[in-house]
Structures are given as C-alpha cells and as structure tokens.
Write a protein that holds these residues in place. Structure first.
Motif, PDB file in Angstrom:
ATOM      1  N   GLN A   1       0.739  -1.061  -0.042  1.00  0.00           N
ATOM      2  CA  GLN A   1       0.157  -0.004  -0.214  1.00  0.00           C
ATOM      3  C   GLN A   1       1.037   1.176  -0.052  1.00  0.00           C
ATOM      4  OE1 GLN A   1      -2.333   0.552   3.570  1.00  0.00           O
ATOM      5  NE2 GLN A   1      -3.322   2.280   2.444  1.00  0.00           N
ATOM      6  N   ARG A   2       1.651   1.157   0.745  1.00  0.00           N
ATOM      7  CA  ARG A   2       2.904   2.255   0.955  1.00  0.00           C
ATOM      8  C   ARG A   2       3.776   2.296  -0.715  1.00  0.00           C
ATOM      9  NH1 ARG A   2       5.589   5.083   4.985  1.00  0.00           N
ATOM     10  NH2 ARG A   2       4.458   3.952   6.518  1.00  0.00           N
ATOM     11  N   PHE A   3       3.956   1.180  -1.185  1.00  0.00           N
ATOM     12  CA  PHE A   3       4.847   1.060  -2.451  1.00  0.00           C
ATOM     13  C   PHE A   3       3.950   0.491  -3.531  1.00  0.00           C
ATOM     14  CE2 PHE A   3       7.987   1.011   1.404  1.00  0.00           C
ATOM     15  CZ  PHE A   3       8.560   2.149   1.012  1.00  0.00           C
ATOM     16  N   PRO A   4       2.966   1.335  -4.028  1.00  0.00           N
ATOM     17  CA  PRO A   4       2.334   0.779  -5.281  1.00  0.00           C
ATOM     18  C   PRO A   4       3.044   0.358  -6.326  1.00  0.00           C
ATOM     19  CG  PRO A   4       1.916   3.197  -5.037  1.00  0.00           C
ATOM     20  CD  PRO A   4       2.576   2.589  -3.771  1.00  0.00           C
ATOM     21  N   CYS A   5       4.151   0.989  -6.383  1.00  0.00           N
ATOM     22  CA  CYS A   5       5.332   0.561  -7.741  1.00  0.00           C
ATOM     23  C   CYS A   5       5.795  -0.908  -7.493  1.00  0.00           C
ATOM     24  CB  CYS A   5       6.266   1.809  -7.705  1.00  0.00           C
ATOM     25  SG  CYS A   5       6.047   3.242  -7.972  1.00  0.00           S
ATOM     26  N   LEU A   6       5.801  -1.269  -6.475  1.00  0.00           N
ATOM     27  CA  LEU A   6       6.318  -2.579  -6.242  1.00  0.00           C
ATOM     28  C   LEU A   6       5.214  -3.487  -6.665  1.00  0.00           C
ATOM     29  CD1 LEU A   6       8.408  -4.810  -5.499  1.00  0.00           C
ATOM     30  CD2 LEU A   6       7.503  -4.409  -3.058  1.00  0.00           C
TER      31      LEU A   6
ATOM     32  N   PHE B   1       5.841  13.368  -5.363  1.00  0.00           N
ATOM     33  CA  PHE B   1       6.153  11.822  -5.264  1.00  0.00           C
ATOM     34  C   PHE B   1       5.145  11.044  -5.711  1.00  0.00           C
ATOM     35  CE2 PHE B   1       7.597   8.235  -2.683  1.00  0.00           C
ATOM     36  CZ  PHE B   1       8.734   8.082  -3.304  1.00  0.00           C
ATOM     37  N   THR B   2       3.931  11.085  -4.963  1.00  0.00           N
ATOM     38  CA  THR B   2       3.026   9.971  -4.991  1.00  0.00           C
ATOM     39  C   THR B   2       2.275   9.860  -6.283  1.00  0.00           C
ATOM     40  OG1 THR B   2       1.620  11.864  -4.010  1.00  0.00           O
ATOM     41  CG2 THR B   2       2.400   9.827  -2.453  1.00  0.00           C
ATOM     42  N   GLU B   3       2.378  11.009  -7.157  1.00  0.00           N
ATOM     43  CA  GLU B   3       2.082  11.025  -8.479  1.00  0.00           C
ATOM     44  C   GLU B   3       2.817  10.097  -9.443  1.00  0.00           C
ATOM     45  OE1 GLU B   3      -0.361  15.301  -8.387  1.00  0.00           O
ATOM     46  OE2 GLU B   3       1.555  15.455  -8.803  1.00  0.00           O
ATOM     47  N   ILE B   4       4.014   9.653  -9.064  1.00  0.00           N
ATOM     48  CA  ILE B   4       4.986   8.867  -9.936  1.00  0.00           C
ATOM     49  C   ILE B   4       3.990   7.495 -10.205  1.00  0.00           C
ATOM     50  CG2 ILE B   4       6.753   7.427  -9.863  1.00  0.00           C
ATOM     51  CD1 ILE B   4       8.387   9.656  -8.235  1.00  0.00           C
ATOM     52  N   ALA B   5       3.686   6.976  -9.237  1.00  0.00           N
ATOM     53  CA  ALA B   5       2.963   5.844  -9.055  1.00  0.00           C
ATOM     54  C   ALA B   5       1.336   6.017 -10.005  1.00  0.00           C
ATOM     55  CB  ALA B   5       2.490   5.228  -7.904  1.00  0.00           C
ATOM     56  N   SER B   6       0.793   7.287  -9.805  1.00  0.00           N
ATOM     57  CA  SER B   6      -0.470   7.514 -10.436  1.00  0.00           C
ATOM     58  C   SER B   6      -0.168   7.545 -11.978  1.00  0.00           C
ATOM     59  CB  SER B   6      -1.118   8.910 -10.081  1.00  0.00           C
ATOM     60  OG  SER B   6      -1.047   8.989  -8.827  1.00  0.00           O
ATOM     61  N   ILE B   7       0.949   8.210 -12.373  1.00  0.00           N
ATOM     62  CA  ILE B   7       0.917   8.080 -13.826  1.00  0.00           C
ATOM     63  C   ILE B   7       1.382   6.847 -14.462  1.00  0.00           C
ATOM     64  CG2 ILE B   7       2.856   8.917 -15.663  1.00  0.00           C
ATOM     65  CD1 ILE B   7       3.176  11.390 -13.937  1.00  0.00           C
ATOM     66  N   ILE B   8       2.143   5.913 -13.592  1.00  0.00           N
ATOM     67  CA  ILE B   8       2.454   4.536 -14.142  1.00  0.00           C
ATOM     68  C   ILE B   8       0.818   3.797 -14.281  1.00  0.00           C
ATOM     69  CG2 ILE B   8       3.643   2.523 -13.702  1.00  0.00           C
ATOM     70  CD1 ILE B   8       5.715   4.314 -12.043  1.00  0.00           C
ATOM     71  N   GLU B   9       0.329   3.874 -13.144  1.00  0.00           N
ATOM     72  CA  GLU B   9      -1.069   3.211 -13.349  1.00  0.00           C
ATOM     73  C   GLU B   9      -2.017   3.439 -14.264  1.00  0.00           C
ATOM     74  OE1 GLU B   9      -2.956   3.379  -9.314  1.00  0.00           O
ATOM     75  OE2 GLU B   9      -3.497   1.334  -9.734  1.00  0.00           O
ATOM     76  N   ASP B  10      -2.053   4.826 -14.629  1.00  0.00           N
ATOM     77  CA  ASP B  10      -2.698   5.550 -15.623  1.00  0.00           C
ATOM     78  C   ASP B  10      -2.110   4.840 -17.005  1.00  0.00           C
ATOM     79  OD1 ASP B  10      -4.771   7.508 -16.472  1.00  0.00           O
ATOM     80  OD2 ASP B  10      -2.918   8.312 -17.680  1.00  0.00           O
ATOM     81  N   VAL B  11      -1.089   4.957 -17.162  1.00  0.00           N
ATOM     82  CA  VAL B  11      -0.463   4.377 -18.724  1.00  0.00           C
ATOM     83  C   VAL B  11      -0.824   2.795 -18.922  1.00  0.00           C
ATOM     84  CG1 VAL B  11       1.771   3.885 -19.707  1.00  0.00           C
ATOM     85  CG2 VAL B  11       1.233   6.162 -18.784  1.00  0.00           C
ATOM     86  N   LEU B  12      -0.450   2.029 -17.530  1.00  0.00           N
ATOM     87  CA  LEU B  12      -0.790   0.704 -17.857  1.00  0.00           C
ATOM     88  C   LEU B  12      -2.280   0.317 -17.888  1.00  0.00           C
ATOM     89  CD1 LEU B  12       1.565  -0.640 -15.177  1.00  0.00           C
ATOM     90  CD2 LEU B  12       1.953  -0.615 -17.759  1.00  0.00           C
ATOM     91  N   ASN B  13      -3.016   1.094 -17.255  1.00  0.00           N
ATOM     92  CA  ASN B  13      -4.569   1.070 -17.363  1.00  0.00           C
ATOM     93  C   ASN B  13      -5.131   1.184 -18.994  1.00  0.00           C
ATOM     94  OD1 ASN B  13      -5.112  -0.044 -15.229  1.00  0.00           O
ATOM     95  ND2 ASN B  13      -5.640   2.066 -14.111  1.00  0.00           N
ATOM     96  N   ARG B  14      -4.430   2.420 -19.492  1.00  0.00           N
ATOM     97  CA  ARG B  14      -4.854   2.695 -20.879  1.00  0.00           C
ATOM     98  C   ARG B  14      -4.403   1.591 -22.154  1.00  0.00           C
ATOM     99  NH1 ARG B  14      -6.793   7.855 -21.158  1.00  0.00           N
ATOM    100  NH2 ARG B  14      -6.546   9.037 -19.144  1.00  0.00           N
ATOM    101  N   GLU B  15      -3.176   1.122 -22.033  1.00  0.00           N
ATOM    102  CA  GLU B  15      -2.491   0.436 -22.927  1.00  0.00           C
ATOM    103  C   GLU B  15      -2.373  -1.024 -22.318  1.00  0.00           C
ATOM    104  OE1 GLU B  15      -2.104   2.249 -25.883  1.00  0.00           O
ATOM    105  OE2 GLU B  15      -0.616   0.595 -26.871  1.00  0.00           O
ATOM    106  N   ALA B  16      -2.979  -1.915 -23.324  1.00  0.00           N
ATOM    107  CA  ALA B  16      -2.782  -3.300 -22.877  1.00  0.00           C
ATOM    108  C   ALA B  16      -1.760  -3.915 -23.183  1.00  0.00           C
ATOM    109  CB  ALA B  16      -3.921  -4.291 -23.466  1.00  0.00           C
ATOM    110  N   SER B  17      -0.988  -4.914 -22.516  1.00  0.00           N
ATOM    111  CA  SER B  17       0.117  -5.476 -22.943  1.00  0.00           C
ATOM    112  C   SER B  17      -0.039  -6.391 -24.167  1.00  0.00           C
ATOM    113  CB  SER B  17       0.713  -6.582 -21.885  1.00  0.00           C
ATOM    114  OG  SER B  17       1.861  -7.308 -22.054  1.00  0.00           O
ATOM    115  N   VAL B  18       0.785  -6.534 -25.040  1.00  0.00           N
ATOM    116  CA  VAL B  18       0.882  -7.411 -26.270  1.00  0.00           C
ATOM    117  C   VAL B  18       2.050  -7.965 -26.235  1.00  0.00           C
ATOM    118  CG1 VAL B  18      -0.894  -5.992 -27.807  1.00  0.00           C
ATOM    119  CG2 VAL B  18       1.698  -5.586 -27.941  1.00  0.00           C
ATOM    120  N   ALA B  19       2.234  -9.103 -27.211  1.00  0.00           N
ATOM    121  CA  ALA B  19       3.150  -9.998 -27.331  1.00  0.00           C
ATOM    122  C   ALA B  19       4.537  -9.113 -27.950  1.00  0.00           C
ATOM    123  CB  ALA B  19       2.987 -11.195 -28.154  1.00  0.00           C
ATOM    124  N   VAL B  20       5.475  -9.629 -27.710  1.00  0.00           N
ATOM    125  CA  VAL B  20       6.916  -9.184 -28.165  1.00  0.00           C
ATOM    126  C   VAL B  20       7.478 -10.010 -29.134  1.00  0.00           C
ATOM    127  CG1 VAL B  20       9.055  -8.494 -27.746  1.00  0.00           C
ATOM    128  CG2 VAL B  20       7.441  -7.925 -26.076  1.00  0.00           C
TER     129      VAL B  20
END
Ligand code: NAD
Ligand code: MG
Length: 396
Positions: A311-316, A351-370
């Motif tokens: 909870q403290r470290f959502p990036c992890l 500082f806490t918005e670092i995690a917000s940005i990453i979460e937003d990006v990962l929610n918007r763009e689905a992972s695809v195969a490489v």
C-alpha cells in the motif's frame, strides 16, 4: 594474464561508472580503459580522459564532440571523440574491447548493451532498465552469442554468487525453492503515509545506505527499483515472479539470498559499496581487491527483516503485475516510470504521482506479445506519449 583487458565504460561519469574506474585503476596490470562515454558533464569526462587516457570518448552531440576533441588534443591526448548512439554501439562492439560496463541509466542504454552482447563481449550489466524492457529478446540475443553476462546490481550479483555454476536447466533443476531479494525500503519506509505526497526531491534522493544516481535514488524511494529488480531477476535466473520474494532488510548488509529445497539459505553479505559487485564481475571467476573495507558484523550488531508494504509502495505491486503479464507490460512500466521520475526531479509532480502516472499508462494500454525489438521500442514510445499526456493534463 598476457595483456590488460580493454574496458569500455558506458556511462563513465555516473555513480557506477566512477566506481568502475576506481576498481580498474587499482589493477593497471589487469585492466586498461578503452572507451569512456557521457551524456552531459563533459568537463568531468575530459578529466576522466586525462586520468585514464582511453582510446575513445563518446558524447551525445556533435557540438559537445567538437569542443571536447579540441580540448583533448590541447591536453596532448590521442583520444578520439565519437558521437551519439552510433558512437556508443561502436565502442561497445569494437573488436578491441574485451569488457563492457553497461552503466547508462534508463532505456538509452538498451542498444549499446545489445551491441556488446551481439559482439560476444563480457558484459557487466548495471543498466537494469535495458533488460527489464526487452527481457525475452535480450536473453535470446545472449543465448545466440558467446557473450558472458554478469550482473552488477548488488542483489543480482549476490544471487549469482549464491547459485551453483550451471543453472541453465532452470532453478528447480538445481534445487532452488525461492530467491529472496532484499530491499532497504528506502528513505520513506517508516514515514506516515499521508506525508509521502509532500516528499521533496532532496529527501527522495537521500538514500539511507547507498550513494547512487538521482533516477535510481528516486526509484529506491518509491520501491520501483525493487520492482524493476524483480523483473530483472526473473530474466537473469529464469525464475517465475512467484519464485522471487522481496524482503525488507534496512541495513543493506545481506545483498540477497537463495533458498534451497533442503532448507539451506545462502546469502552474500558485504558493506553497501558497488565496488564489490563491480570487482567480482570484472575478475570473475577470480577475486580481486575492490577497495571496500572488511565487513564488521560486530559493529553492525543486528540485522532486521520485514515484509514489504504494497500500500505504501504501489510501484512494487505494479511491477510484480507487469512481470506476471509479460509481453510489452514491463517496457511500458519502465518507460512511464522514466517520464514520471524525470517530472518529479524537475519539480513538476508530487512523489506520490509517480505511481499515479504509471498506473494510468498501464490501464490505458494493454500489454501485447513481443516478437522483435520494434515491438519493445513501440511500447516504450507509446507509454512515454501517454505519460506526457497525463503531465499535460496535470499542468493545464
Ligand atoms: P547516474 O545517473 O549516476 O549515471 C548515468 C550515466 O549514464 C552517466 O554517465 C550519464 O552521462 C549517462 N547517461 C544518462 N543518460 C544518457 C543517455 N540518454 N545516453 C547516453 N548516456 C546517458 O546513474 P547510476 O546510479 O550510475 O546508474 C546507472 C545504471 O546502473 C542505472 O541503470 C541504475 O539502475 C544501475 N544501478 C546503479 C546502482 C548504483 O549504486 N548507482 C546500483 C545498481 C544498479
Ligand atoms: Mg540493486
């Protein structure tokens, strides 16, 4: 040894680069500096060239190159100055380079590191972002080459030291139950949660145990560093994400551990000084003096361990999820994090918005195969666009 090994240091002006040069300078009969590279701090690069007299120096722009070349000629040096990504890959893959220290920070290090692998070098990997973003392709390039990859990240270097020589058949083949990845928890491990949004750049960059570059210092404070390291460990040691357990160990004396099925746990200990893993990887399988003082366990007195608080470290948590999702998810996580950390360092976000940005990006763009490097670079670019978009909306 017949002749000194020729060393290329990518990112020579950085924290890892300087520690590498410190170890190299202790062993002139074994190592010679072949090439030094820098993105900025060109005056420092000039000083390093005067001290280490490399054959090549690499800088980012033609203007920087012209000025530096004139200065080095004035200094009476033969060093040739090259430019940009082409210059980085040229010195990394140069036929006369024996060892490449990959210590550029961020995605910028990917191509020259891959070039070194494809040219069969001994590659000392500090630049974890390169492996995180392109893991499958990176390891495939390694298998198809005669390159030797040695981890510099202190945790991965520790794990490497605690594993048997040959684990090509997978971890279970050598009786490994889990990897225990230790983490200091960074400067905010015990801060009240509600104060984390007011953290200053200086507070985030002041690590309790390690002295490092600014990006990795912020990553350590958010624990994204441990998340990137979890992904790094999965690729390096062919582990599943659920085989890598993060353990908070505030003293940073145990650099990581390997837990075997018979109940044995092997650990590597040492003072928190990157010259130890650097010296280990330079000389492996031999051992050389690194300049690091002997560990004084009696003075340290006790070692503590805790479970991480996601909870403290959502990036992890997001990094573990990206590791499980695979495909382009780790590349997007890494790119969004690079943009967010830059914005934090520039004072544009909390500082806490670092995690917000990453979460937003990962929610918007689905992972695809490489399938190819283009897929990775495309995902990296798209995540940077989405993160920049978040920032524009934020500043409006
Ligand atoms: P740093 O910021 O101190 O140095 C980075 C180096 O990369 C500098 O020489 C800089 O000129 C160069 N660089 C930056 N951007 C570049 C670009 N776009 N193109 C070419 N060169 C560029 O960073 P550091 O702390 O030395 O970390 C380097 C890498 O090692 C990172 O990937 C980090 O995660 C990893 N690492 C560092 C430590 C540590 O203790 N510092 C520990 C483990 C892993
Ligand atoms: Mg580390």
């Amino acid at each position: 040894m017949s002749h000194p090994l020729q060393i290329t240091v990518l990112g020579a002006t950085g924290s890892i680069g300087l520690s590498t040069l410190d170890v190299i300078a202790r062993h002139p009969e074994r190592y010679q500096t072949f090439a030094l590279t820098a993105f900025n701090r060109i005056a420092e690069l000039r000083g390093l060239c005067r001290q280490h007299r490399p054959r090549y120096a690499v800088v980012a722009s033609s203007d920087q190159a012209r000025v530096l070349q004139e200065q080095l000629i004035g200094d009476g040096l033969q060093t040739r100055v090259l430019v940009g990504e082409g210059g980085l890959s040229e010195v990394a893959a140069h036929p006369e380079t024996d060892v490449v220290m990959a210590a550029i920070v961020g995605a910028a290090g990917l191509r020259p590191t891959l070039a070194a692998i494809q040219a069969d070098k001994r590659v000392l990997l500090a630049n974890k972002e390169a492996l995180v973003m392109s893991g499958a392709l990176f390891m495939q390039a390694l298998r198809q080459s005669r390159a030797v990859l040695l981890p510099i990240d202190s945790e991965h270097n520790a794990i490497f030291q605690c594993l048997p020589g040959d684990y090509a058949q997978g971890l279970s083949g050598v009786g490994v139950r889990r990897i225990l990845l230790t983490a200091s928890g960074g400067p905010f491990r015990e801060w009240p949660l509600e104060q984390l949004s007011d953290v200053t750049v200086e507070q985030a960059c002041t690590h309790p145990n390690w002295s490092m570059g600014r990006k990795i210092s912020v990553d350590s404070a958010s624990m994204m560093n441990k998340g990137l390291e979890l992904i790094e460990a999965c690729w390096l040691f062919d582990a599943r994400p659920d085989q890598v357990e993060v353990v908070i160990h505030p003293q940073s004396v145990i650099h990581s551990m390997v837990d075997y099925v018979d109940g044995s746990v092997l650990a590597q200990l040492g003072n928190p000084d990157m010259r130890t893993p650097i010296a280990h990887a330079l000389a492996w399988p031999e051992r050389i003096d690194s300049g690091v003082s002997a560990l004084d366990l009696v003075r340290i007195g006790h070692l503590d361990f805790h479970a991480p608080d996601e909870q403290r470290f959502p990036c992890l948590r997001m990094a573990r999820q990206a590791a499980q999702n695979g495909g382009t998810a780790p590349a997007m996580l890494n790119a969004a994090n690079e943009v967010a950390v830059d914005a934090f360092l520039e004072g544009r976000i909390r500082f806490t918005e670092i995690a917000s940005i990453i979460e937003d990006v990962l929610n918007r763009e689905a992972s695809v195969a490489v399938h190819c490097l283009g897929d990775v670079l495309g995902a990296d670019a798209q995540a940077r666009r989405l993160a920049s978009h978040w920032l524009e909306g934020h500043n409006r």
